[in-house]
Design a protein around this motif. Structure first.
Motif, PDB file in Angstrom:
ATOM      1  N   GLU A   1       0.831  -1.212   0.000  1.00 36.99           N
ATOM      2  CA  GLU A   1       0.000   0.000   0.000  1.00 36.99           C
ATOM      3  C   GLU A   1       0.867   1.264   0.000  1.00 36.99           C
ATOM      4  O   GLU A   1       0.551   2.243  -0.685  1.00 36.99           O
ATOM      5  CB  GLU A   1      -0.936  -0.001   1.203  1.00 36.99           C
ATOM      6  CG  GLU A   1      -2.021  -1.069   1.125  1.00 36.99           C
ATOM      7  CD  GLU A   1      -2.997  -0.965   2.287  1.00 36.99           C
ATOM      8  OE1 GLU A   1      -2.859  -0.019   3.112  1.00 36.99           O
ATOM      9  OE2 GLU A   1      -3.900  -1.820   2.376  1.00 36.99           O
ATOM     10  N   GLU A   2       1.949   1.242   0.774  1.00 36.62           N
ATOM     11  CA  GLU A   2       2.832   2.411   0.810  1.00 36.62           C
ATOM     12  C   GLU A   2       3.583   2.575  -0.508  1.00 36.62           C
ATOM     13  O   GLU A   2       3.839   3.699  -0.950  1.00 36.62           O
ATOM     14  CB  GLU A   2       3.797   2.282   1.986  1.00 36.62           C
ATOM     15  CG  GLU A   2       3.100   2.428   3.331  1.00 36.62           C
ATOM     16  CD  GLU A   2       3.990   2.010   4.476  1.00 36.62           C
ATOM     17  OE1 GLU A   2       4.361   2.876   5.288  1.00 36.62           O
ATOM     18  OE2 GLU A   2       4.312   0.805   4.549  1.00 36.62           O
TER      19      GLU A   2
ATOM     20  N   ARG B   1       1.259   4.334  -2.774  1.00 36.56           N
ATOM     21  CA  ARG B   1       1.207   5.767  -2.466  1.00 36.56           C
ATOM     22  C   ARG B   1       2.425   6.493  -3.022  1.00 36.56           C
ATOM     23  O   ARG B   1       2.334   7.592  -3.565  1.00 36.56           O
ATOM     24  CB  ARG B   1       1.131   5.987  -0.948  1.00 36.56           C
ATOM     25  CG  ARG B   1      -0.232   5.726  -0.348  1.00 36.56           C
ATOM     26  CD  ARG B   1      -0.400   6.462   0.973  1.00 36.56           C
ATOM     27  NE  ARG B   1       0.500   5.949   1.993  1.00 36.56           N
ATOM     28  CZ  ARG B   1       1.370   6.692   2.668  1.00 36.56           C
ATOM     29  NH1 ARG B   1       1.484   7.984   2.404  1.00 36.56           N
ATOM     30  NH2 ARG B   1       2.135   6.147   3.591  1.00 36.56           N
TER      31      ARG B   1
ATOM     32  N   ALA C   1       2.098   6.771  -6.825  1.00 36.12           N
ATOM     33  CA  ALA C   1       1.094   7.778  -7.192  1.00 36.12           C
ATOM     34  C   ALA C   1       1.631   9.191  -6.990  1.00 36.12           C
ATOM     35  O   ALA C   1       1.413  10.081  -7.812  1.00 36.12           O
ATOM     36  CB  ALA C   1      -0.180   7.561  -6.380  1.00 36.12           C
ATOM     37  N   ALA C   2       2.341   9.413  -5.865  1.00 35.83           N
ATOM     38  CA  ALA C   2       2.875  10.749  -5.575  1.00 35.83           C
ATOM     39  C   ALA C   2       4.002  11.131  -6.527  1.00 35.83           C
ATOM     40  O   ALA C   2       4.250  12.319  -6.751  1.00 35.83           O
ATOM     41  CB  ALA C   2       3.369  10.811  -4.133  1.00 35.83           C
TER      42      ALA C   2
ATOM     43  N   VAL D   1       6.095  11.764  -0.587  1.00 34.43           N
ATOM     44  CA  VAL D   1       5.133  11.606   0.511  1.00 34.43           C
ATOM     45  C   VAL D   1       5.891  11.033   1.697  1.00 34.43           C
ATOM     46  O   VAL D   1       6.808  10.230   1.542  1.00 34.43           O
ATOM     47  CB  VAL D   1       3.973  10.667   0.121  1.00 34.43           C
ATOM     48  CG1 VAL D   1       3.052  11.343  -0.879  1.00 34.43           C
ATOM     49  CG2 VAL D   1       4.487   9.347  -0.439  1.00 34.43           C
TER      50      VAL D   1
ATOM     51  N   ILE E   1       6.974   8.608   4.343  1.00 34.69           N
ATOM     52  CA  ILE E   1       6.833   7.174   4.601  1.00 34.69           C
ATOM     53  C   ILE E   1       7.870   6.802   5.652  1.00 34.69           C
ATOM     54  O   ILE E   1       9.072   6.923   5.424  1.00 34.69           O
ATOM     55  CB  ILE E   1       7.033   6.344   3.315  1.00 34.69           C
ATOM     56  CG1 ILE E   1       5.951   6.702   2.283  1.00 34.69           C
ATOM     57  CG2 ILE E   1       6.985   4.853   3.624  1.00 34.69           C
ATOM     58  CD1 ILE E   1       6.091   5.951   0.975  1.00 34.69           C
TER      59      ILE E   1
END
Length: 642
Positions: A307-308, A311, A314-315, A366, A368
């Protein structure tokens, strides 16, 4: 003298009247190598659309052509292996049904392969995709890593048949068969040569299968890793080759449009299988050979944090290279381009790095937690080694030539971070840019690539500052060269425009207008005005939509200073609010230049408002205002009334 080269062409359902297939067939039959010295084997994978019959008709009239009728397998690997067991040549060359060999390709490649004693010869390719650094020059003794041959994973190469047999090199019956075959040949070969002097093959873009099976894909990657381990001892060389395939065939597949098109279940399956493969075969030390953004993907993959990872991907979407053209000028007949390139995000904001104790660290787009260890996020050395590469690409053929560049890496504080960019100068010598030979006439696009922290490439986009579009007569041979902007606003260089009018059309997006009483003066730069002053020129204007009226006015051409200051074309055009014969009226007008009875379209549109004000619009702004807009334009304060 016997057959020297066998050409194996993979075919399958090319279509009943495929122009691309016909061009491929013609290209292999019209080689400069005598027909009795080469053969062509079409390995047809179960075509059912008439392709087999068309090939049989060719074979019936050409003694050096054979057709293999194979059951459908879904890929070229089986057909290529069958053909390998039947070839009669000393060397074999593989291609697909939409590729095209150049006329002298086999003769040139075979001659060099024999001189060098090559097991594998890589001939210059042209096609879609990234620029090929391997073709910066010909080499009789090339190195897989130094010459970046791993970036050329397709089978479009000349292989010595005896060498393939001695090392039992065949196409495996699984995904990534081509990459496995080529890797095996690269690593087993005693001599690899590069023939860069002439184009050998024009390669069609491969069709990607969005339904790739994750298990089969990772199985194919395992096969490649087995080959690497069998032919390279433990150490840096093995690590670099494994890291390359981990990056290209693994980590890159965890992002982008193809990954998103897979669907949730297949994405999860690919992630899981790549994670297991990394744990078994791809130690974390390989990540040091990856660009930092892919190190982050690798870290999340190893930790099972899907999931990370999603993300992060996507970022990062839209992160790209931005190239700013700071100045263009001529140094005699050499075009010099001062450039600055920098990585920016999707919104155009430059990437910023964290600075601490004299070191630079990458910051993910992002937050993390625990993403990268400090030493893996450290990009200090990568930033120091960053460099800019500039190349020109023939808009017609796709051939690429790299230019000499001097560049430096620069840093600057920006808020709580540090920006990193490369600045430098590229030099385009028209007379020698093609590996010591002149560039052919035509339009050449200017591209920029940056290596280092975040490898990327781009076109040089239109600068805000005015560009000197003065042309020059370049020497050796003496030809007019014009720097210009393409229709999409990207820097190009035109060599030998087809006419005086076309040389002006190339730079016509820089047109401007000046109002004077009831007239408007249309002004355009002229790249080069010959000593004779050039032919007589008229400005032709045609109204778009409506009645399609037209008018023609004489234009005056004033000379400039070749290579320094462009000349100028000025045309006086009458304008009336209500229009009429012999004058511009409200609406959009398409301009062109007429010389010696021939018209050339210009790359802009004149838009005339209801009050007679004229504006220059980009070439795509050609629509005539609608009736409602023309009615609204009569309302006081309406913007179009300027």
């Amino acid at each position: 003298m016997g057959v020297k080269v066998s050409v194996v062409v993979s075919t399958c359902d090319a279509g009943p009247a495929s122009n691309a297939m016909d061009a491929c067939v013609r290209s292999v039959l019209e080689q400069s190598l005598p027909a009795d010295r080469y053969e062509v084997i079409f390995a047809d994978d179960g075509s059912s659309d008439g392709t087999r019959e068309r090939l049989d008709a060719v074979a019936a009239t050409c003694e050096n052509v054979r057709v293999l009728h194979l059951d459908h397998s879904g890929g070229p690997a089986r057909g290529r292996n069958v053909a390998l067991s039947l070839v009669r040549g000393d060397y074999v060359y593989f291609m697909n049904q939409h590729d095209r060999l150049e006329h002298s390709a086999l003769q040139n490649m075979y001659g060099m392969a024999v001189r060098a004693g090559a097991d594998v010869l890589v001939g210059r390719l042209v096609g879609e995709g990234t620029p090929l650094s391997a073709f910066t020059g010909s080499r009789e003794r090339a190195d897989v890593i130094r010459d970046r041959l791993l970036a050329l994973p397709t089978a479009h190469k000349l292989f010595r048949v005896g060498f393939l047999a001695e090392n039992q090199i065949r196409f495996p019956d699984r995904p990534l068969a081509e990459e496995a075959f080529v890797t095996h040949a690269y690593l087993a070969a005693a001599v690899i040569s590069i023939h860069a002097g002439q184009i050998c093959c024009r390669v069609a873009a491969p069709r990607e299968d969005p339904r790739e099976d994750p298990a089969a894909l990772v199985g194919g990657l395992r096969t490649i890793l087995d080959i690497v381990e069998a032919y390279t001892p433990p150490g840096q060389r093995r690590d670099r080759i494994q890291a390359h395939w981990f990056r290209v065939l693994g980590l890159r597949r965890l992002g982008g449009a193809r990954f998103e098109a897979m669907g949730e279940n297949r994405r999860a399956a690919l992630f899981t299988r790549l994670r297991d493969l990394a744990a078994e075969r791809l130690p974390a030390r390989l990540d040091a050979y990856l660009p930092v953004h892919l190190r982050a993907r690798a870290a999340l993959l190893r930790a099972g944090r899907q999931e990370e990872l999603a993300r992060l991907v996507a970022a990062s979407r839209g992160t790209r290279l931005y190239a700013e053209l700071q100045e263009v000028h001529w140094d005699q007949s050499v075009l010099t381009m001062d450039l600055a390139v920098e990585i920016v995000d999707a919104g155009g904001t430059p990437l910023r790095f964290h600075a601490e104790n004299g070191r630079l660290h990458w910051r993910p787009p992002v937050p993390i937690e625990g993403l990268l260890a400090p030493e893996m996020a450290d990009v200090t050395e990568a930033a120091r080694r960053a460099r800019m590469e500039v190349y020109v690409r023939d808009a017609e053929s796709g051939v690429v030539y790299f230019l000499p560049v001097t560049s430096t890496v620069q840093h600057a504080r920006d808020g709580d971070g540090v920006r990193v960019w490369a600045a430098g100068q590229a030099r385009l010598d028209i007379g020698s840019a093609a590996l010591g030979r002149p560039l052919r006439p035509g339009l050449w696009e200017v591209h920029v690539r940056m290596r280092g922290v975040h490898p990327a490439r781009t076109r040089v986009a239109r600068a805000e500052a005015p560009m000197n579009c003065a042309g020059v007569l370049a020497d050796y041979p003496r030809r007019l060269v014009v720097p210009c902007w393409s229709g999409r606003g990207e820097l190009s260089v035109c060599i030998e425009p087809r006419s005086f009018s076309e040389s002006i059309a190339l730079v016509s997006p820089r047109a401007s207008v000046t109002h004077s009483d009831d007239d408007v003066y249309v002004v355009m730069p002229v790249p080069y005005v010959p000593p004779s002053g050039g032919p007589a020129v008229e400005l032709v204007l045609r109204q778009l939509g409506g009645r399609g009226r037209g008018m023609t006015v004489p234009a005056l051409v004033e000379p400039g200073v070749p290579g320094r200051v462009p000349g100028q074309l000025v045309a006086k055009v009458p304008v009336r609010r209500l229009g009429g014969e012999g004058c511009l009226g409200p609406g959009a007008w398409r301009p062109g230049l007429r010389t010696e009875g021939k018209d050339v379209d210009l790359r802009f549109t004149l838009e005339v408002g209801l009050r007679g004000h004229v504006r220059v619009r980009p070439a795509d702004a050609r629509s005539t205002p609608s009736l409602l807009r023309r009615i609204a334009a009569r309302i006081p304060g309406y913007a179009a009334l300027s």
